[in-house]
Motif scaffolding. Structure first.
Motif: not given
Length: 120
Positions: A109-120
């Motif tokens: 089982y995994w949850g839905q997760g949370t997106q992390v986006t790091v821009s340069s």
């Protein structure tokens, strides 16, 4: 059965910070160790950080050591990941789960997760 809800992700510039949260329910949260994992596009899910049930010990992947801090609040059934000095290579979907000491363990089982986006 445990349910996990991750939150706190977003878009941030390199060098910035984010704090992720993972709310757990369905089990006695305070009885087990927890960990954060992440999965970048086209890559396998990888271990990020773990914390013991009593907050007595923590461990980190080498790529995040010194920049990320894992913590937990057993009264709130929540585990956190404070991420500082973010880099573009930290871009991924972040997940939490119970920690068994083996970064290669497979989970049902995994949850839905949370997106992390790091821009340069």
């Amino acid at each position: 059965q445990v349910q996990l809800v991750e939150s706190g992700g977003g878009l941030v510039q390199a060098g910035g910070s984010l704090r992720l949260s993972c709310a757990a329910s369905g089990r006695t949260f305070s009885s087990y160790a927890m960990a954060w994992f992440r999965q970048a596009p086209g890559k396998e899910r990888e271990f990020v950080a773990a914390i013991s049930w009593n907050v007595g010990s923590t461990s980190y992947a080498g790529s995040v050591k010194g920049r990320f801090t894992i913590s937990r609040d057993n009264a709130k059934n929540t585990v956190y990941l404070q991420m500082n000095s973010l880099k573009p290579e930290d871009t991924a979907v972040y997940y939490c789960n119970e920690w068994f000491g083996d970064p290669r363990r497979e989970y049902d089982y995994w949850g839905q997760g949370t997106q992390v986006t790091v821009s340069s």
